[in-house]
Motif scaffolding. Structure first.
Motif, PDB file in Angstrom:
ATOM      1  N   LYS A  75      41.224  23.041  30.605  1.00 14.05           N
ATOM      2  CA  LYS A  75      40.263  22.466  31.554  1.00 14.05           C
ATOM      3  C   LYS A  75      38.918  22.234  30.876  1.00 14.05           C
ATOM      4  O   LYS A  75      38.278  21.209  31.098  1.00 14.05           O
ATOM      5  N   LEU A  76      38.504  23.218  30.065  1.00 15.27           N
ATOM      6  CA  LEU A  76      37.227  23.038  29.379  1.00 15.27           C
ATOM      7  C   LEU A  76      37.341  21.914  28.360  1.00 15.27           C
ATOM      8  O   LEU A  76      36.406  21.130  28.190  1.00 15.27           O
ATOM      9  N   ALA A  77      38.500  21.837  27.696  1.00 17.52           N
ATOM     10  CA  ALA A  77      38.709  20.752  26.731  1.00 17.52           C
ATOM     11  C   ALA A  77      38.600  19.399  27.435  1.00 17.52           C
ATOM     12  O   ALA A  77      37.906  18.487  26.994  1.00 17.52           O
ATOM     13  N   ARG A  78      39.256  19.272  28.565  1.00 24.29           N
ATOM     14  CA  ARG A  78      39.217  17.998  29.294  1.00 24.29           C
ATOM     15  C   ARG A  78      37.791  17.672  29.726  1.00 24.29           C
ATOM     16  O   ARG A  78      37.313  16.544  29.569  1.00 24.29           O
ATOM     17  N   ALA A  79      37.119  18.678  30.287  1.00 23.27           N
ATOM     18  CA  ALA A  79      35.744  18.462  30.754  1.00 23.27           C
ATOM     19  C   ALA A  79      34.843  18.038  29.593  1.00 23.27           C
ATOM     20  O   ALA A  79      33.991  17.159  29.737  1.00 23.27           O
ATOM     21  N   ALA A  80      35.032  18.672  28.433  1.00 25.87           N
ATOM     22  CA  ALA A  80      34.208  18.335  27.272  1.00 25.87           C
ATOM     23  C   ALA A  80      34.434  16.890  26.839  1.00 25.87           C
ATOM     24  O   ALA A  80      33.484  16.139  26.592  1.00 25.87           O
ATOM     25  N   VAL A  87      45.435  18.069  25.313  1.00 27.38           N
ATOM     26  CA  VAL A  87      44.210  17.391  25.779  1.00 27.38           C
ATOM     27  C   VAL A  87      43.525  16.728  24.580  1.00 27.38           C
ATOM     28  O   VAL A  87      43.106  15.576  24.638  1.00 27.38           O
ATOM     29  N   ARG A  88      43.423  17.483  23.476  1.00 30.27           N
ATOM     30  CA  ARG A  88      42.797  16.946  22.248  1.00 30.27           C
ATOM     31  C   ARG A  88      43.505  15.675  21.803  1.00 30.27           C
ATOM     32  O   ARG A  88      42.885  14.677  21.453  1.00 30.27           O
ATOM     33  N   GLU A  89      44.817  15.738  21.815  1.00 32.02           N
ATOM     34  CA  GLU A  89      45.567  14.577  21.344  1.00 32.02           C
ATOM     35  C   GLU A  89      45.403  13.393  22.305  1.00 32.02           C
ATOM     36  O   GLU A  89      45.281  12.249  21.887  1.00 32.02           O
ATOM     37  N   ALA A  90      45.357  13.705  23.594  1.00 37.07           N
ATOM     38  CA  ALA A  90      45.236  12.624  24.591  1.00 37.07           C
ATOM     39  C   ALA A  90      43.892  11.904  24.470  1.00 37.07           C
ATOM     40  O   ALA A  90      43.806  10.694  24.673  1.00 37.07           O
ATOM     41  N   PHE A  91      42.846  12.648  24.144  1.00 36.36           N
ATOM     42  CA  PHE A  91      41.515  12.023  24.103  1.00 36.36           C
ATOM     43  C   PHE A  91      41.078  11.630  22.700  1.00 36.36           C
ATOM     44  O   PHE A  91      39.950  11.187  22.509  1.00 36.36           O
ATOM     45  N   SER A  92      41.975  11.773  21.724  1.00 36.91           N
ATOM     46  CA  SER A  92      41.604  11.358  20.366  1.00 36.91           C
ATOM     47  C   SER A  92      41.559   9.849  20.285  1.00 36.91           C
ATOM     48  O   SER A  92      42.312   9.158  20.965  1.00 36.91           O
TER      49      SER A  92
END
Lengths: 310, 123
Positions: free
Chosen positions: B83-88, A93-98
């Motif tokens: 899920k929390l990461a995505r929401a954040a 997720v971190r990498e996708a939204f970086s």
């Protein structure tokens, strides 16, 4: 309305087939690829509105396989991407939204396959949101969301009775900005018109001077040079005229958007007549849902499709 | 400047450790949630939201981002979930970090946070 064109990349062929059929039934034109090598030429050669990329495109059992994210980084940055995975993790997720080189995030959405195709559809629809840009900006600001994908979650947290105020705020801010921009555009159009007139008369004057030079002095060189300068000046006037036309077109577009915004205010007025605040909020949510659903022929999701909160 | 949102006079060894890790990059200050608006004023301040102390981290991020659009909001969690990461991130956080990161990686992550462009705001 034209069909939005999406690319789905997944090494699981059964899932790829099912997803393709699902999105085609929703009104999308779907291209597919089962590997990064198949996907790359599609990114290069086909016009795409969005791409859905599975994260593990080489080996589903290798937790280090992030080939889908690598493909996202290498491919056309103008195509928004939604990342898809059977193995969601906060690291991916971190990498996708970086942020990437253009400052925006690598992906606009991240969906676990377990959430279902309807959650994927919702993410795609929101990414392709065709709301007028000024209205969308103010809608997201009034509701405290930074992107359309986050707006639906925000709607669940708005205090009861506050939805109408926020929607009205949206319309008022939108109308104010549109009016301001239309005035600026009209002013710019007037300035270009005046400048064009000045240049035109200067051109005509130069042509007259050229004629006088030819007739009274007999100087062919002087006359021809003045004539050429006069003609070029008139050609410059054409450029002003074109820019003025474009300015008028923009002003008309802003006027159309302003009229649509005014029409939507009537819906807010209707909402304010509903006595029960719970019914009013429910009505507003349906309005926003309807606005979010207006995509290139794609159908809105079923009432049961909803992401579960963390 | 780094601001860590906290409740009451909550303090912990972890926060002290975080302060030491961030020392080369800036000062870490503990700020009550309801005092945050008064104290966080400078552009590009980093606001750290500890998911342990905030009931709804996504709502907190969204609210902070709306009120302080120029600040960089980081969510940290002892038990990170995707899920929390995505929401954040969808609410406007610039990063989401596990509290269990080692000191060097944590310092690198915050160094990059200071250099990253702010997440896109509605156009």
């Amino acid at each position: 309305m034209t069909q939005p064109r999406i690319l789905i990349v997944d090494n699981n062929k059964d899932y790829l087939d099912a997803a393709q059929k699902f999105f085609e039934a929703q009104g999308y034109f779907v291209l597919n690829a089962s590997s990064p090598d198949e996907a790359r030429p599609i990114f290069q050669q086909e016009p795409l509105d969005l791409a859905i990329l599975d994260i593990r495109l080489i080996d589903n059992d290798d937790e280090k396989d992030t080939s889908g994210l690598e493909l996202a980084k290498q491919s056309n940055p103008a195509v928004p991407k939604v990342m898809l995975t059977d193995y969601p993790s906060f690291q991916t997720v971190r990498e996708a939204f970086s942020p990437v080189h253009n400052g925006g995030p690598l992906a606009v959405g991240y969906i676990a396959k377990a959430e279902g195709l309807e959650a994927l559809l919702e993410s795609v629809r929101l990414a392709l949101l065709p709301l007028p840009p000024v209205f969308e900006k103010h809608l997201l600001r009034a509701f405290g969301a930074t992107a359309p994908v986050a707006l639906r979650n925000r709607l669940r947290e708005i205090e009861p009775g506050d939805m109408t105020r926020r929607l009205r705020q949206t319309y008022e801010d939108t109308a104010s900005e549109l009016r301001g921009r239309r005035e600026q555009e009209n002013h710019r159009g007037s300035q270009l018109h005046t400048a064009g007139l000045v240049v035109r008369y200067l051109g005509i004057l130069l042509i007259l001077v050229a004629c006088c030079v030819l007739i009274f002095t007999g100087s062919i060189t002087g006359g021809v040079v003045t004539l050429i300068v006069g003609a070029l000046t008139n050609a410059v006037e054409l450029l002003f005229s074109r820019r003025e036309d474009k300015s008028h077109q923009r002003a008309e577009y802003l006027y159309t958007e302003l009229e649509e915004n005014t029409h939507l205010v009537e819906i807010v007025v209707l909402a304010e007549m509903i006595e029960s605040s719970a019914d009013r909020d429910d009505y507003i949510k349906k309005i926003i849902d309807k606005l979010l659903s207006q995509s290139y022929g794609a159908k809105p999701p079923s009432p049961n499709s909803r992401r579960t909160k963390s | 400047m780094f601001f860590m949102l906290t409740k009451g006079t909550m303090d912990s060894n972890w926060m002290k450790q975080l302060g030491q890790v961030l020392a080369p990059l800036g000062t870490l200050k503990l700020v009550e949630v309801n005092e945050a608006m008064k104290q966080i004023k400078a552009k590009n301040d980093v606001v750290i939201v500890d998911a342990t102390f905030v009931e709804n981290a996504e709502a907190a991020v969204s609210s902070l981002r709306t009120q302080m659009p120029d600040s960089r909001i980081v969510v940290m969690s002892a038990a990170p979930t995707w899920k929390l990461a995505r929401a954040a991130f969808e609410a406007g956080a610039i990063d989401y970090l596990p509290k269990t990161m080692n000191e060097d990686d944590l310092q690198d992550a915050f160094r990059q946070i200071l250099e990253k462009p702010l997440p896109p705001w509605p156009r």
